[in-house]
Design an enzyme around this catalytic site. Structure first.
Site, PDB file in Angstrom:
ATOM      1  N   LYS A  79       7.294  -6.753  17.708  1.00 57.42           N
ATOM      2  CA  LYS A  79       6.204  -5.884  18.163  1.00 57.42           C
ATOM      3  C   LYS A  79       4.853  -6.534  17.906  1.00 57.42           C
ATOM      4  O   LYS A  79       3.986  -6.587  18.783  1.00 57.42           O
ATOM      5  CB  LYS A  79       6.286  -4.521  17.465  1.00 57.42           C
ATOM      6  CG  LYS A  79       5.211  -3.545  17.917  1.00 57.42           C
ATOM      7  CD  LYS A  79       5.247  -2.249  17.134  1.00 57.42           C
ATOM      8  CE  LYS A  79       6.483  -1.433  17.421  1.00 57.42           C
ATOM      9  NZ  LYS A  79       6.434  -0.094  16.779  1.00 57.42           N
ATOM     10  N   GLU A  83      10.569 -13.935  10.033  1.00 58.44           N
ATOM     11  CA  GLU A  83      11.849 -14.504  10.442  1.00 58.44           C
ATOM     12  C   GLU A  83      11.873 -14.797  11.941  1.00 58.44           C
ATOM     13  O   GLU A  83      12.311 -15.873  12.373  1.00 58.44           O
ATOM     14  CB  GLU A  83      12.997 -13.551  10.080  1.00 58.44           C
ATOM     15  CG  GLU A  83      13.186 -13.313   8.600  1.00 58.44           C
ATOM     16  CD  GLU A  83      12.368 -12.139   8.079  1.00 58.44           C
ATOM     17  OE1 GLU A  83      12.659 -11.670   6.968  1.00 58.44           O
ATOM     18  OE2 GLU A  83      11.437 -11.696   8.782  1.00 58.44           O
ATOM     19  N   GLY A 111      11.609   0.579  14.935  1.00 62.05           N
ATOM     20  CA  GLY A 111      12.475  -0.550  15.247  1.00 62.05           C
ATOM     21  C   GLY A 111      13.939  -0.181  15.367  1.00 62.05           C
ATOM     22  O   GLY A 111      14.638  -0.616  16.279  1.00 62.05           O
ATOM     23  N   ARG A 112      14.427   0.641  14.453  1.00 61.43           N
ATOM     24  CA  ARG A 112      15.856   0.992  14.464  1.00 61.43           C
ATOM     25  C   ARG A 112      16.195   2.012  15.537  1.00 61.43           C
ATOM     26  O   ARG A 112      17.363   2.364  15.718  1.00 61.43           O
ATOM     27  CB  ARG A 112      16.282   1.479  13.084  1.00 61.43           C
ATOM     28  CG  ARG A 112      15.474   2.660  12.552  1.00 61.43           C
ATOM     29  CD  ARG A 112      15.761   2.866  11.067  1.00 61.43           C
ATOM     30  NE  ARG A 112      14.927   3.883  10.460  1.00 61.43           N
ATOM     31  CZ  ARG A 112      13.702   3.683   9.994  1.00 61.43           C
ATOM     32  NH1 ARG A 112      13.137   2.473  10.112  1.00 61.43           N
ATOM     33  NH2 ARG A 112      13.014   4.657   9.419  1.00 61.43           N
ATOM     34  N   GLU A 158      18.033   2.836   6.333  1.00 62.73           N
ATOM     35  CA  GLU A 158      16.598   2.582   6.399  1.00 62.73           C
ATOM     36  C   GLU A 158      15.860   3.879   6.712  1.00 62.73           C
ATOM     37  O   GLU A 158      14.711   4.065   6.298  1.00 62.73           O
ATOM     38  CB  GLU A 158      16.279   1.529   7.462  1.00 62.73           C
ATOM     39  CG  GLU A 158      14.842   1.007   7.387  1.00 62.73           C
ATOM     40  CD  GLU A 158      14.610  -0.214   8.241  1.00 62.73           C
ATOM     41  OE1 GLU A 158      14.751  -1.345   7.719  1.00 62.73           O
ATOM     42  OE2 GLU A 158      14.310  -0.052   9.442  1.00 62.73           O
ATOM     43  N   HIS A 212      44.188  -2.724   6.841  1.00 67.71           N
ATOM     44  CA  HIS A 212      44.790  -3.790   6.047  1.00 67.71           C
ATOM     45  C   HIS A 212      43.755  -4.432   5.132  1.00 67.71           C
ATOM     46  O   HIS A 212      43.957  -5.557   4.652  1.00 67.71           O
ATOM     47  CB  HIS A 212      45.419  -4.826   6.972  1.00 67.71           C
ATOM     48  CG  HIS A 212      46.563  -4.292   7.763  1.00 67.71           C
ATOM     49  ND1 HIS A 212      47.872  -4.415   7.357  1.00 67.71           N
ATOM     50  CD2 HIS A 212      46.600  -3.587   8.922  1.00 67.71           C
ATOM     51  CE1 HIS A 212      48.671  -3.822   8.229  1.00 67.71           C
ATOM     52  NE2 HIS A 212      47.918  -3.320   9.198  1.00 67.71           N
ATOM     53  N   LYS A 229       9.127  -8.640   1.115  1.00 65.46           N
ATOM     54  CA  LYS A 229       8.540  -9.555   2.104  1.00 65.46           C
ATOM     55  C   LYS A 229       7.230 -10.145   1.588  1.00 65.46           C
ATOM     56  O   LYS A 229       6.957 -11.336   1.779  1.00 65.46           O
ATOM     57  CB  LYS A 229       8.314  -8.822   3.426  1.00 65.46           C
ATOM     58  CG  LYS A 229       9.592  -8.400   4.128  1.00 65.46           C
ATOM     59  CD  LYS A 229       9.379  -8.054   5.583  1.00 65.46           C
ATOM     60  CE  LYS A 229       8.451  -6.897   5.800  1.00 65.46           C
ATOM     61  NZ  LYS A 229       8.346  -6.507   7.216  1.00 65.46           N
TER      62      LYS A 229
END
Length: 549
Positions: A208, A214, A269-270, A355, A386, A511
């Site tokens: 954004k 990153e 964002g999510r 979050e 399993h 961060k």
């Protein structure tokens, strides 16, 4: 918004008392005394059949949970969100991911402006671009068509697109290759691009602000990788597009701002995979497929907005999560999709749920004295059976489970004379829920001829709660419905807990400190370190190893 703290609300106190009365009751007894329970405690909407009969609840439990929803003003909060009120109070923002899938004729206003036309303008531009790539009309710098699409993002700019691509791979353009880069670990980029031809590769940079550490580190590496082959900075404009609101930074990077797709500060964002963040999804499944996805989202939005709470799927799921987290002390919840295409769905839900609701203060800044979000986790069935189902069945933790099954497979395999692959898969969905609920008693184990010394090891306590959701088949529409179901369940939980489900201040401190540490790790001279003794020692050890290389 209610003014009284959650633990002082009448329904909360009543639920506390009710839990004490119900906690010792086994699901075997609840089913024995209510033969119609399995058909009665169900709900159906938007193509999802929800069986919640295998939960440790009674009609009284449901009445009290619904009363708690009313006392928490859930209806008012829903109306506020859909109307564009700034319910994200810590950032003074509206919360309008529902506008991303609203039809063109809808009116949803923020600060007096109808935002829906802007949403559809971006969707139309996305559709034009996606179609040009899919039809081979978008050419790279050397004149070759684009056949590789690499999405660069992190968090919601990665988890949603990755999950959607994997979930809808059956509908994707198989002549195109899709890769996703998120981790700042150089291995992620190196492996994603190792076998790609730069002349045929398009990068979608999703940030954004166009400043995310990153994402921009990986984007810069991608640019260097491209230019090492093509040797012409003008090539960037044909091989990079941006999903961002920072036109100046995108242009400085080398991206043509005509190939920048924006979104808005009222999209978290999510909650953004159905915005321009979903550009890779649209390229994969086509504009029509993407609009089917949006239609599924919108259908669940309308159900959540209008359905009575006693028949409202997101409300029921959200209230059940509150019931187990706050009254049974359940610290985790498993989401178990029985479809290999949904292998990334639990990972996507981890961000959406934790979050959103991993908060320790209320909307007014007061410390909470009750549990908020459980830890969400899971794997597709039958793989998980399993792996970790042993703990769910016989461990000491109470882990509510969501089983997600489909009536028809997108890849039907197997003989018509016996059980097909999908028959066997679905049999496990039903059997696992049954085993968790009812278990196997010591007497039943003995009746099988088990030696007495082995009996305790083979007893299944049961009384482990689960929901089962059945959907016709996994399509773009049903995926949209399923995602919106969990979005609104998260909102329901956050409303009950009186927390802000739409900020994420908890990700900031690490961060900020990482930027400081990164400068110290790469400093040419020995820097003066001002951290704790542990962090200082770790920095020195890393710098020493770096010098050796």
């Amino acid at each position: 918004m209610p003014t009284e703290p959650l633990p002082t609300r009448p329904a909360w106190a009543a639920l506390r008392s009710h839990h004490g009365e119900l906690a010792g009751t086994h699901l075997r007894d609840l089913f024995a005394t209510d033969p119609d329970r399995g058909e009665r405690l169900t709900a159906e909407a938007c193509g999802i059949y929800l069986d919640y009969s295998k939960h440790r609840i009674t009609d009284q439990t449901l009445r009290l949970l619904l009363q708690l929803a009313d006392e928490s003003d859930l209806r008012g909060r829903i109306d506020a969100m859909f109307s564009g009120a700034k319910i994200n109070v810590t950032e003074d923002r509206a919360v309008l991911h529902v506008a991303l899938r609203a039809p063109k004729q809808a009116v949803i206003e923020v600060d007096g402006l109808n935002v829906v036309p802007g949403v559809h303008e971006v969707l139309d531009r996305m559709a034009e671009f996606a179609t040009s790539v899919r039809e081979g009309k978008w050419l790279g710098h050397t004149g070759k068509p684009i056949v590789n699409i690499v999405n660069i993002g992190i968090g919601g700019s990665d988890l949603g697109p990755v999950m959607a691509y994997e979930a809808l791979r059956h509908f994707s353009a198989r002549e195109l290759t899709f890769r996703f880069v998120s981790n700042i670990d150089g291995t992620d980029f190196a492996e994603a691009t190792r076998d790609l031809d730069p002349a045929e590769t398009l990068f979608i940079v999703s940030s954004k602000t166009f400043t995310t550490l990153e994402t921009m580190t990986n984007a810069s590496t991608a640019r260097d990788w491209l230019l090492a082959e093509l040797q012409d900075r003008s090539a960037i404009a044909k091989h990079f597009v941006a999903v961002s609101t920072n036109a100046e930074a995108a242009s400085e990077f080398g991206i043509d701002v005509m190939n920048m797709f924006g979104f808005w500060d009222w999209v978290g964002g999510r909650y953004s995979m159905d915005s321009a963040i979903g550009l890779s999804t649209m390229i994969a499944i086509g504009a029509d497929g993407f609009r089917d996805l949006l239609a599924g989202f919108h259908e669940m939005d309308e159900h959540f907005r209008t359905a009575p709470f006693e028949a409202n799927l997101p409300v029921l799921l959200g209230l059940l999560t509150v019931w187990y987290a706050d009254f049974f002390g359940a610290q985790t919840q498993a989401v178990l999709p029985y479809d290999q295409y949904l292998k990334r769905f639990p990972a996507y839900l981890q961000q959406l749920t934790m979050e959103s609701n991993g908060k320790h203060v209320t909307l007014t800044g007061d410390a909470v004295d009750y549990a908020t979000s459980p830890v969400y986790w899971g794997e597709p069935g039958t793989n998980g059976q399993h792996s970790f189902y042993q703990l769910i069945h016989q461990g000491t933790e109470l882990i509510p489970c969501d089983f997600i099954g489909f009536l028809h497979s997108m890849n039907p395999l197997g003989s018509t004379s016996g059980p097909t692959h999908h028959d066997l898969l679905t049999a496990n969905v039903f059997a696992q829920g049954e085993a968790l609920a009812f278990g196997k008693t010591a007497d039943e184990v003995r009746a099988e001829g088990t030696p007495e010394w082995l009996v305790p090891h083979r007893v299944f306590e049961g009384n482990r709660p689960s929901s089962t959701m059945l959907i016709e088949r996994l399509t773009p529409h049903s995926l949209g419905v399923l995602i919106a179901l969990y979005e609104h369940s998260v909102f329901t939980q956050g409303t009950i807990w009186t927390i802000n489900s739409f900020d994420q201040w908890g990700v900031e401190l690490g961060k900020v400190l990482a930027k400081k540490v990164a400068a110290e790790l790469g400093a040419p001279d020995e820097p003066e370190l001002g951290h704790d003794s542990s962090t200082n020692a770790l920095i020195r050890r890393y710098r020493a190893a770096r010098r050796e290389v």
